[in-house]
Design a protein around this motif. Structure first.
Motif, PDB file in Angstrom:
ATOM      1  N   PHE A   1     -22.882  -2.129  25.120  1.00 48.74           N
ATOM      2  CA  PHE A   1     -21.829  -3.137  25.179  1.00 48.74           C
ATOM      3  C   PHE A   1     -22.126  -4.279  24.206  1.00 48.74           C
ATOM      4  N   VAL A   2     -23.358  -4.742  24.185  1.00 46.77           N
ATOM      5  CA  VAL A   2     -23.733  -5.839  23.287  1.00 46.77           C
ATOM      6  C   VAL A   2     -23.593  -5.397  21.832  1.00 46.77           C
ATOM      7  N   LEU A   3     -24.019  -4.168  21.525  1.00 44.45           N
ATOM      8  CA  LEU A   3     -23.906  -3.647  20.164  1.00 44.45           C
ATOM      9  C   LEU A   3     -22.457  -3.649  19.691  1.00 44.45           C
ATOM     10  N   PHE A   4     -21.570  -3.078  20.492  1.00 45.21           N
ATOM     11  CA  PHE A   4     -20.176  -2.950  20.077  1.00 45.21           C
ATOM     12  C   PHE A   4     -19.466  -4.299  20.101  1.00 45.21           C
ATOM     13  N   PHE A   5     -19.811  -5.158  21.050  1.00 49.41           N
ATOM     14  CA  PHE A   5     -19.204  -6.478  21.136  1.00 49.41           C
ATOM     15  C   PHE A   5     -19.567  -7.325  19.918  1.00 49.41           C
TER      16      PHE A   5
ATOM     17  N   LEU B   1     -14.756  -3.315  22.787  1.00 50.84           N
ATOM     18  CA  LEU B   1     -13.729  -3.451  21.757  1.00 50.84           C
ATOM     19  C   LEU B   1     -12.494  -4.191  22.272  1.00 50.84           C
ATOM     20  N   ALA B   2     -12.277  -4.167  23.595  1.00 54.42           N
ATOM     21  CA  ALA B   2     -11.161  -4.913  24.169  1.00 54.42           C
ATOM     22  C   ALA B   2     -11.509  -6.389  24.349  1.00 54.42           C
ATOM     23  N   ILE B   3     -12.724  -6.665  24.811  1.00 54.24           N
ATOM     24  CA  ILE B   3     -13.133  -8.041  25.091  1.00 54.24           C
ATOM     25  C   ILE B   3     -13.547  -8.766  23.816  1.00 54.24           C
TER      26      ILE B   3
ATOM     27  N   GLY C   1       0.655  -7.274  19.076  1.00 54.75           N
ATOM     28  CA  GLY C   1      -0.581  -7.528  19.803  1.00 54.75           C
ATOM     29  C   GLY C   1      -0.635  -6.751  21.102  1.00 54.75           C
ATOM     30  N   ALA C   2       0.512  -6.654  21.792  1.00 56.97           N
ATOM     31  CA  ALA C   2       0.564  -5.891  23.032  1.00 56.97           C
ATOM     32  C   ALA C   2       0.286  -4.412  22.785  1.00 56.97           C
ATOM     33  N   VAL C   3       0.791  -3.877  21.675  1.00 58.47           N
ATOM     34  CA  VAL C   3       0.547  -2.472  21.336  1.00 58.47           C
ATOM     35  C   VAL C   3      -0.943  -2.213  21.142  1.00 58.47           C
ATOM     36  N   LEU C   4      -1.618  -3.110  20.430  1.00 62.00           N
ATOM     37  CA  LEU C   4      -3.063  -2.958  20.248  1.00 62.00           C
ATOM     38  C   LEU C   4      -3.784  -3.061  21.582  1.00 62.00           C
ATOM     39  N   GLY C   5      -3.285  -3.927  22.477  1.00 57.67           N
ATOM     40  CA  GLY C   5      -3.875  -4.019  23.804  1.00 57.67           C
ATOM     41  C   GLY C   5      -3.663  -2.758  24.622  1.00 57.67           C
ATOM     42  N   VAL C   6      -2.478  -2.142  24.476  1.00 60.91           N
ATOM     43  CA  VAL C   6      -2.193  -0.903  25.202  1.00 60.91           C
ATOM     44  C   VAL C   6      -3.131   0.211  24.755  1.00 60.91           C
ATOM     45  N   PHE C   7      -3.460   0.259  23.471  1.00 56.70           N
ATOM     46  CA  PHE C   7      -4.441   1.237  22.989  1.00 56.70           C
ATOM     47  C   PHE C   7      -5.719   1.153  23.817  1.00 56.70           C
ATOM     48  N   ALA C   8      -6.242  -0.067  23.966  1.00 60.32           N
ATOM     49  CA  ALA C   8      -7.487  -0.264  24.701  1.00 60.32           C
ATOM     50  C   ALA C   8      -7.307   0.065  26.181  1.00 60.32           C
TER      51      ALA C   8
ATOM     52  N   CYS D   1     -20.502  -6.319  16.925  1.00 53.61           N
ATOM     53  CA  CYS D   1     -20.215  -5.737  15.608  1.00 53.61           C
ATOM     54  C   CYS D   1     -18.756  -5.307  15.528  1.00 53.61           C
ATOM     55  N   TYR D   2     -18.429  -4.156  16.068  1.00 61.59           N
ATOM     56  CA  TYR D   2     -17.072  -3.615  15.939  1.00 61.59           C
ATOM     57  C   TYR D   2     -16.029  -4.536  16.552  1.00 61.59           C
ATOM     58  N   GLY D   3     -16.387  -5.215  17.643  1.00 67.36           N
ATOM     59  CA  GLY D   3     -15.447  -6.102  18.294  1.00 67.36           C
ATOM     60  C   GLY D   3     -15.113  -7.340  17.498  1.00 67.36           C
ATOM     61  N   GLN D   4     -15.809  -7.559  16.369  1.00 69.74           N
ATOM     62  CA  GLN D   4     -15.581  -8.767  15.567  1.00 69.74           C
ATOM     63  C   GLN D   4     -15.004  -8.473  14.181  1.00 69.74           C
ATOM     64  N   PHE D   5     -15.066  -7.237  13.737  1.00 66.78           N
ATOM     65  CA  PHE D   5     -14.707  -6.905  12.358  1.00 66.78           C
ATOM     66  C   PHE D   5     -13.339  -7.439  11.949  1.00 66.78           C
ATOM     67  N   GLU D   6     -12.331  -7.078  12.717  1.00 66.23           N
ATOM     68  CA  GLU D   6     -10.956  -7.397  12.312  1.00 66.23           C
ATOM     69  C   GLU D   6     -10.369  -8.529  13.140  1.00 66.23           C
ATOM     70  N   SER D   7     -11.234  -9.229  13.890  1.00 63.65           N
ATOM     71  CA  SER D   7     -10.748 -10.345  14.703  1.00 63.65           C
ATOM     72  C   SER D   7     -11.536 -11.600  14.390  1.00 63.65           C
ATOM     73  N   GLY D   8     -12.619 -11.838  15.143  1.00 64.55           N
ATOM     74  CA  GLY D   8     -13.365 -13.077  14.992  1.00 64.55           C
ATOM     75  C   GLY D   8     -13.952 -13.284  13.620  1.00 64.55           C
ATOM     76  N   LEU D   9     -14.587 -12.254  13.078  1.00 63.89           N
ATOM     77  CA  LEU D   9     -15.231 -12.406  11.778  1.00 63.89           C
ATOM     78  C   LEU D   9     -14.196 -12.591  10.672  1.00 63.89           C
ATOM     79  N   ALA D  10     -13.074 -11.880  10.774  1.00 60.53           N
ATOM     80  CA  ALA D  10     -12.005 -12.054   9.786  1.00 60.53           C
ATOM     81  C   ALA D  10     -11.409 -13.458   9.875  1.00 60.53           C
ATOM     82  N   ALA D  11     -11.199 -13.936  11.107  1.00 60.02           N
ATOM     83  CA  ALA D  11     -10.664 -15.287  11.284  1.00 60.02           C
ATOM     84  C   ALA D  11     -11.639 -16.335  10.761  1.00 60.02           C
ATOM     85  N   TYR D  12     -12.920 -16.148  11.055  1.00 60.35           N
ATOM     86  CA  TYR D  12     -13.944 -17.076  10.577  1.00 60.35           C
ATOM     87  C   TYR D  12     -13.984 -17.094   9.048  1.00 60.35           C
TER      88      TYR D  12
END
Length: 431
Positions: A225-229, A362-364, A48-55, A231-242
């Motif tokens: 910001f709203v567009l990316f938050f 994508l970070a938030i 998780g830290a590595v993915l955070g370092v990317f951002a 859509c892309y910000g949810q693909f592999e995190s919130g939407l996958a978890a949901y």
């Protein structure tokens, strides 16, 4: 050689390099978490830290990138970023400690982030308002095709029990970045053209202050910001978890949903382009907000548990497909608009500012959406339905700040055709 031939030759090289670098990224991005957490046995926290370092690396590098692009040109920046990313990929392949993977992630994250505004600026320099829409649509198409093919082939090579299989993946990625750098060294860029509706060059020297004083650009950044938050910000995190927690979606189905997203983009991009390019950009962005509203409502239906599991799965896959349709509409709309808003001497800074906004989202996005999608199912869906409707509202407001040519560049083509008999000064006045 004429300017148009120089621009055409440069554009072909730019798009080829863009596709190859996306292909290389596709080899590694889907498997990075598994590589760090399991193959190198460094644990989920380190992954998780590595993915955070990317951002974080992107957020550190991008504020300086635009000014360098505008002063030195995009080519040196692209070549430098490609070499940096290539070094990061090689370092990641050999990394076996926490310090090593974090260092490699910083190199890789900074390099890949800086490439994007450099490539975008090169596309601007090699296009005019009438061709810019198609150029950015082609870039987005090739990126998704490259990522999809890279991920597909990488999946056939990767073996989490064999570190050497990942070394091969990262080696292929590094080679693709080196190829991009080599292609960059062969490109001969034409002189940049002034974007449609841009202020005179003398007004473009205020740096960040000038950008923040440009109301339309500030509104576009908020909208971005709203567009990316949402859509892309949810693909592999919130939407996958949901999907897995609320809708009972199998992990393998997440891959199918992502494949559906990519398939829609690849198959629909140029069909959508023919519809989008003659219409107002603000209306098309607003339409994306409505499409994504439907997508989130489908996701909500998938998690209700009222229908069969098959229906829930179909609704969840359709959610990702609708996101892909919206992405295909945005590709020829948002990036060209950033270019057309930018003064000639600040194209790099405008592209970098918008890339920075994307990285922030994508970070938030995962940090907010991940816990909500996993635990607060109904509030999660309601939140992102409202965000999607907010896209439509913000797009309408942005449209009021744009000139007719910025909002609908197809008018410039029509104006030139109608006004061919007029002196150049008259045509410029009409525009």
């Amino acid at each position: 050689m004429s300017v148009s031939r120089v621009a055409g030759a440069a554009m072909r090289r730019i798009q080829a390099g863009n596709a190859l670098s996306a292909f290389g990224l596709g080899f590694t991005v889907p498997y990075l978490y598994v590589y760090v957490a399991q193959t190198r046995d460094l644990g989920a926290t380190t992954a998780g830290a590595v993915l955070g370092v990317f951002a974080m690396a992107a957020l550190v590098a991008l504020p300086f990138t635009g000014r360098v692009i505008d002063r030195k040109g995009p080519l040196p920046v692209l070549v430098g970023a490609s070499l940096l990313a290539g070094a990061g990929a090689v370092a990641m392949g050999f990394a076996s400690s926490v310090v090593a993977v974090v260092f490699a992630a910083a190199l890789l994250g900074a390099g890949t982030a800086v490439m994007q505004p450099a490539l975008a600026t090169m596309i601007v320099w090699c296009s005019d308002p009438s061709s810019r829409t198609r150029s950015f649509a082609l870039q987005f198409f090739l990126q998704n095709l490259g990522l999809g093919l890279g991920g597909l082939l990488g999946g056939q090579i990767v073996d989490k029990s064999r570190p050497e299989s990942f070394l091969l993946l990262f080696g292929i990625e590094a080679v693709m970045f080196l190829v991009l750098a080599g292609i960059g060294l062969t490109i001969r860029l034409p002189r940049p053209a002034t974007p449609v509706g841009a202020p005179a060059q003398g007004t473009a020297k205020g740096g960040l202050k000038a950008l923040l004083g440009h109301k339309a650009m500030v509104q576009l950044c908020v909208l971005g910001f709203v567009l990316f938050f949402a859509c892309y910000g949810q693909f592999e995190s919130g939407l996958a978890a949901y999907g897995t927690e609320a809708a009972g979606i199998e992990p393998a189905t997440l891959g199918t949903a992502l494949a559906a997203n990519t398939a829609v983009i690849v198959l629909a991009q140029f069909l959508v382009l023919r519809f989008v390019e003659r219409r107002k950009r603000s209306r098309m962005i607003g339409a994306v907000g409505l499409i994504w509203t439907v997508a989130w409502l489908l996701a909500g239906y998938a998690g209700l548990g009222e229908g069969s599991q098959a229906m829930a799965t179909a609704a969840f896959i359709a959610t990702y497909a609708l996101f892909g349709l919206g992405e295909a509409m945005l590709a020829p709309t948002v990036a060209p608009l950033v270019a057309d808003l930018a003064p000639e001497s600040m194209v790099g800074q405008y592209n970098s500012a918008f890339a920075l906004v994307k990285q922030l989202a994508l970070a938030i996005g995962p940090a907010v959406g991940g816990p909500m999608g996993a635990a607060w199912h109904a509030p999660y869906i309601v939140t992102f339905v409202l965000f999607s409707l907010g896209i439509t509202v913000l797009a309408v407001r942005l449209g009021r700040q744009l000139t007719p040519m910025q909002n609908q560049p197809y008018l410039a083509v029509k104006t030139r055709v109608v006004a061919q008999h007029k002196p150049v000064e008259q045509v410029g006045t009409a525009v």
